[in-house]
Scaffold this motif. Sequence first.
Motif, mmCIF file in Angstrom:
data_model
loop_
_atom_site.group_PDB
_atom_site.id
_atom_site.type_symbol
_atom_site.label_atom_id
_atom_site.label_comp_id
_atom_site.label_asym_id
_atom_site.label_seq_id
_atom_site.Cartn_x
_atom_site.Cartn_y
_atom_site.Cartn_z
ATOM 1 N N ALA A 1 -15.142 -54.097 -136.545
ATOM 2 C CA ALA A 1 -15.002 -53.621 -135.172
ATOM 3 C C ALA A 1 -15.822 -54.497 -134.226
ATOM 4 O O ALA A 1 -16.702 -55.260 -134.643
ATOM 5 C CB ALA A 1 -15.439 -52.175 -135.062
ATOM 6 N N LEU A 2 -15.559 -54.372 -132.927
ATOM 7 C CA LEU A 2 -16.293 -55.094 -131.889
ATOM 8 C C LEU A 2 -16.892 -54.092 -130.907
ATOM 9 O O LEU A 2 -16.319 -53.012 -130.678
ATOM 10 C CB LEU A 2 -15.356 -56.041 -131.135
ATOM 11 C CG LEU A 2 -14.708 -57.163 -131.954
ATOM 12 C CD1 LEU A 2 -13.702 -57.921 -131.090
ATOM 13 C CD2 LEU A 2 -15.770 -58.102 -132.507
ATOM 14 N N PRO A 3 -18.049 -54.429 -130.305
ATOM 15 C CA PRO A 3 -18.612 -53.539 -129.285
ATOM 16 C C PRO A 3 -17.611 -53.279 -128.171
ATOM 17 O O PRO A 3 -16.917 -54.197 -127.707
ATOM 18 C CB PRO A 3 -19.833 -54.309 -128.783
ATOM 19 C CG PRO A 3 -20.225 -55.176 -129.934
ATOM 20 C CD PRO A 3 -18.917 -55.591 -130.572
ATOM 21 N N GLY A 4 -17.528 -52.034 -127.730
ATOM 22 C CA GLY A 4 -16.587 -51.631 -126.693
ATOM 23 C C GLY A 4 -15.324 -51.030 -127.252
ATOM 24 O O GLY A 4 -14.579 -50.364 -126.520
ATOM 25 N N GLN A 5 -14.989 -51.292 -128.537
ATOM 26 C CA GLN A 5 -13.822 -50.682 -129.146
ATOM 27 C C GLN A 5 -14.124 -49.234 -129.542
ATOM 28 O O GLN A 5 -15.261 -48.757 -129.438
ATOM 29 C CB GLN A 5 -13.392 -51.483 -130.390
ATOM 30 C CG GLN A 5 -12.812 -52.859 -130.069
ATOM 31 C CD GLN A 5 -12.339 -53.559 -131.328
ATOM 32 O OE1 GLN A 5 -12.970 -53.511 -132.377
ATOM 33 N NE2 GLN A 5 -11.175 -54.228 -131.207
ATOM 34 N N TYR A 6 -13.096 -48.567 -130.018
ATOM 35 C CA TYR A 6 -13.212 -47.186 -130.496
ATOM 36 C C TYR A 6 -12.885 -47.149 -131.980
ATOM 37 O O TYR A 6 -12.180 -48.031 -132.498
ATOM 38 C CB TYR A 6 -12.272 -46.260 -129.727
ATOM 39 C CG TYR A 6 -12.626 -46.129 -128.265
ATOM 40 C CD1 TYR A 6 -13.430 -45.096 -127.804
ATOM 41 C CD2 TYR A 6 -12.154 -47.061 -127.334
ATOM 42 C CE1 TYR A 6 -13.753 -44.996 -126.458
ATOM 43 C CE2 TYR A 6 -12.481 -46.975 -125.986
ATOM 44 C CZ TYR A 6 -13.289 -45.929 -125.559
ATOM 45 O OH TYR A 6 -13.609 -45.839 -124.230
ATOM 46 N N ILE A 7 -13.362 -46.134 -132.659
ATOM 47 C CA ILE A 7 -13.058 -45.938 -134.074
ATOM 48 C C ILE A 7 -12.183 -44.705 -134.204
ATOM 49 O O ILE A 7 -12.572 -43.604 -133.785
ATOM 50 C CB ILE A 7 -14.332 -45.781 -134.920
ATOM 51 C CG1 ILE A 7 -15.245 -46.998 -134.774
ATOM 52 C CG2 ILE A 7 -13.974 -45.564 -136.390
ATOM 53 C CD1 ILE A 7 -14.617 -48.298 -135.246
ATOM 54 N N GLY B 1 -8.181 -41.800 -128.607
ATOM 55 C CA GLY B 1 -7.048 -40.913 -128.819
ATOM 56 C C GLY B 1 -7.498 -39.650 -129.508
ATOM 57 O O GLY B 1 -8.708 -39.391 -129.682
ATOM 58 N N PRO B 2 -6.562 -38.809 -129.960
ATOM 59 C CA PRO B 2 -6.918 -37.527 -130.582
ATOM 60 C C PRO B 2 -7.654 -37.680 -131.907
ATOM 61 O O PRO B 2 -8.258 -36.722 -132.381
ATOM 62 C CB PRO B 2 -5.564 -36.844 -130.766
ATOM 63 C CG PRO B 2 -4.566 -37.948 -130.757
ATOM 64 C CD PRO B 2 -5.095 -38.975 -129.825
ATOM 65 N N ARG B 3 -7.577 -38.866 -132.523
ATOM 66 C CA ARG B 3 -8.259 -39.074 -133.806
ATOM 67 C C ARG B 3 -9.551 -39.884 -133.648
ATOM 68 O O ARG B 3 -10.168 -40.259 -134.626
ATOM 69 C CB ARG B 3 -7.340 -39.804 -134.783
ATOM 70 C CG ARG B 3 -6.057 -39.041 -135.103
ATOM 71 C CD ARG B 3 -5.149 -39.874 -135.971
ATOM 72 N NE ARG B 3 -3.899 -39.201 -136.264
ATOM 73 C CZ ARG B 3 -2.866 -39.771 -136.884
ATOM 74 N NH1 ARG B 3 -2.952 -41.035 -137.274
ATOM 75 N NH2 ARG B 3 -1.761 -39.086 -137.125
ATOM 76 N N THR B 4 -9.967 -40.141 -132.412
ATOM 77 C CA THR B 4 -11.152 -40.960 -132.164
ATOM 78 C C THR B 4 -12.418 -40.201 -132.570
ATOM 79 O O THR B 4 -12.584 -39.017 -132.244
ATOM 80 C CB THR B 4 -11.240 -41.347 -130.684
ATOM 81 O OG1 THR B 4 -10.097 -42.141 -130.349
ATOM 82 C CG2 THR B 4 -12.508 -42.156 -130.397
ATOM 83 N N VAL B 5 -13.337 -40.908 -133.269
ATOM 84 C CA VAL B 5 -14.598 -40.296 -133.687
ATOM 85 C C VAL B 5 -15.809 -40.931 -133.000
ATOM 86 O O VAL B 5 -16.922 -40.402 -133.089
ATOM 87 C CB VAL B 5 -14.775 -40.382 -135.215
ATOM 88 C CG1 VAL B 5 -13.726 -39.543 -135.923
ATOM 89 C CG2 VAL B 5 -14.744 -41.826 -135.694
ATOM 90 N N GLY B 6 -15.638 -42.065 -132.295
ATOM 91 C CA GLY B 6 -16.776 -42.673 -131.614
ATOM 92 C C GLY B 6 -16.413 -43.969 -130.916
ATOM 93 O O GLY B 6 -15.393 -44.599 -131.220
ATOM 94 N N LYS B 7 -17.276 -44.340 -129.965
ATOM 95 C CA LYS B 7 -17.124 -45.622 -129.270
ATOM 96 C C LYS B 7 -18.202 -46.571 -129.785
ATOM 97 O O LYS B 7 -19.394 -46.219 -129.871
ATOM 98 C CB LYS B 7 -17.283 -45.441 -127.770
ATOM 99 C CG LYS B 7 -17.079 -46.746 -126.996
ATOM 100 C CD LYS B 7 -17.110 -46.533 -125.492
ATOM 101 C CE LYS B 7 -16.845 -47.859 -124.771
ATOM 102 N NZ LYS B 7 -16.804 -47.685 -123.300
ATOM 103 N N VAL B 8 -17.774 -47.825 -130.117
ATOM 104 C CA VAL B 8 -18.687 -48.787 -130.713
ATOM 105 C C VAL B 8 -19.663 -49.309 -129.663
ATOM 106 O O VAL B 8 -19.248 -49.852 -128.636
ATOM 107 C CB VAL B 8 -17.904 -49.961 -131.343
ATOM 108 C CG1 VAL B 8 -18.879 -50.953 -131.975
ATOM 109 C CG2 VAL B 8 -16.907 -49.452 -132.375
ATOM 110 N N TRP B 9 -20.973 -49.163 -129.935
ATOM 111 C CA TRP B 9 -21.996 -49.700 -129.049
ATOM 112 C C TRP B 9 -22.519 -51.049 -129.545
ATOM 113 O O TRP B 9 -22.857 -51.913 -128.755
ATOM 114 C CB TRP B 9 -23.160 -48.713 -128.941
ATOM 115 C CG TRP B 9 -22.887 -47.601 -127.950
ATOM 116 C CD1 TRP B 9 -21.683 -47.236 -127.445
ATOM 117 C CD2 TRP B 9 -23.855 -46.723 -127.383
ATOM 118 N NE1 TRP B 9 -21.794 -46.179 -126.598
ATOM 119 C CE2 TRP B 9 -23.153 -45.831 -126.530
ATOM 120 C CE3 TRP B 9 -25.219 -46.573 -127.518
ATOM 121 C CZ2 TRP B 9 -23.776 -44.835 -125.804
ATOM 122 C CZ3 TRP B 9 -25.840 -45.564 -126.796
ATOM 123 C CH2 TRP B 9 -25.136 -44.710 -125.937
#
Length: 530
Positions: A482-488, A507-515
Amino acid sequence: MAWYRTGTVGVTNGSPAVTLTGGNALTNIFPGDTFWGPDGEPYEIAAISSETTFTLATDYQGPTATGQPYAIQPTGSTGALRLLYEQVSTLVTHYQTGRDAWAAAAAGTLKGRKSAGAGDVEDLSPADVLALLTAGPAAATLTGAEVLPALQEGNGVNVTALRLVNEVLAALGVYVDASGRLGIGTSTFDGAGDRRLQVGGSNTASQLLAKSNTTHLALYASSGTDAYISVPTGSAMHLGHGPADGSAFSDGIVLDANGNLLVGVPSGSTHYIDKSGAAVGTRFLVLGGRVGFDKVDGSNWSASATAMVIGNNTTTSRSINAAGTINTNGADYAEYVLKAWYCSALNPGAICGINADGLLTDRFDDAHTFVIKSTNPAVVGNDTWAQAVGPRPERPALDLPAYTGPERPVDGDPDYAAKMAAWEAAQADHAAAIEAARAAHATAMQQYEADLADFEARLEAERVKWDRIAFSGQVPVNVTGALPGQYIDAAPGPDGGIIGVPVEAPGPRTVGKVWKILPDGRAWVAVIIG
């Protein structure tokens, strides 16, 4: 022979050396005697090094400790030698005392009155000394530092009382009566005959009294009806207050045989501070003027091992009121969530789901919401899972019975034989009671250890049914690339499991935003629950 228990000992695990405080090892302990240590086990004594040190034949096996009670059990092989030593020592002391007094009188340096409270101070002749050492007058009064060496405890002087007088002020300084009671500034003793020391006259504000059986040391108020009392009872030290006769006193502070400091309670298996009769919500302890402890009535905390447990006020449900921040090393807020029966073990940072029953699942198709397992939470809620296991077993305390029998009689007592027999019987009974208490404690410890092992097993069996899930804050997630700013986002994994994939929008399955990306390549995210 009686057991020796005077003072306390310091012991070190794995070492045969024992340090004695408040006793005399040279005159009371002999090689071959049995040392009953603070761990309740017997050890053979190998050698006596000094008044304060002796050596065991084997290394001490109990925990390292100081200021502990102990007991020395004489053996048959040393009893006769001990008695011979005591008799020879007494004989030598008597001889030296008489010799020194005779020499002082012969040199004309010994002064005193030949009759109590009568006559002038004059030189005492060798004949006077001889009279004092044999029949003597009814009493003898001596002055200042010119105290007759012969008038020492145990030297056989036959006098009814000894008075030491300040000749300048004509005031009584020290008085010893025929029964051995010591008065300082007084010749009148309050209370029963077991009072062995009195400082000051009757019912004075500075009056100090001690009982001969060492169960009370009282500082009396001017009325003589209230006292602060220190009570060493053999197995504990009590500080409290009560009536002038030392009976029915109320404990304020207790230091028991297990080293527990008890304030406001008479007994306990740990250090304990309370205020008797305090109502719920009442402040009973303040530290540093700014940290207060209030009485609470709730104690429904988890039984899991921890550094501190805090009850709550059941009316307000509060445990802590803080004027400032509460700082921790953790980085997220988590809650315990029960796992579905089929859910496998989850690693910290794993993505998992919540099924329709609100249970944790590792199956993608069973989940309607996706979450991350916490790694290092700052606060954890819903910590109620251990309640099903019950309370943690309490370690039993070693409560040694106090000696309450008669004192050892003094030489010259007309009832010496009968009193000595009674004292020896009481000592034997007390020793037996101590051994019974130690045996009962050993049995209780065995049961405690078995109960504790069973408790820990049941606690672990319950713990694995739950996991801590991050609901907010920052956590690592087991996703790489992953890259910073993306979502997981959660995604289907092999064999129907759950994995994480980086995406550009939530989206509905998102668990976090990459810092950021951690050194091991995993993503560090701010938690999002979709």
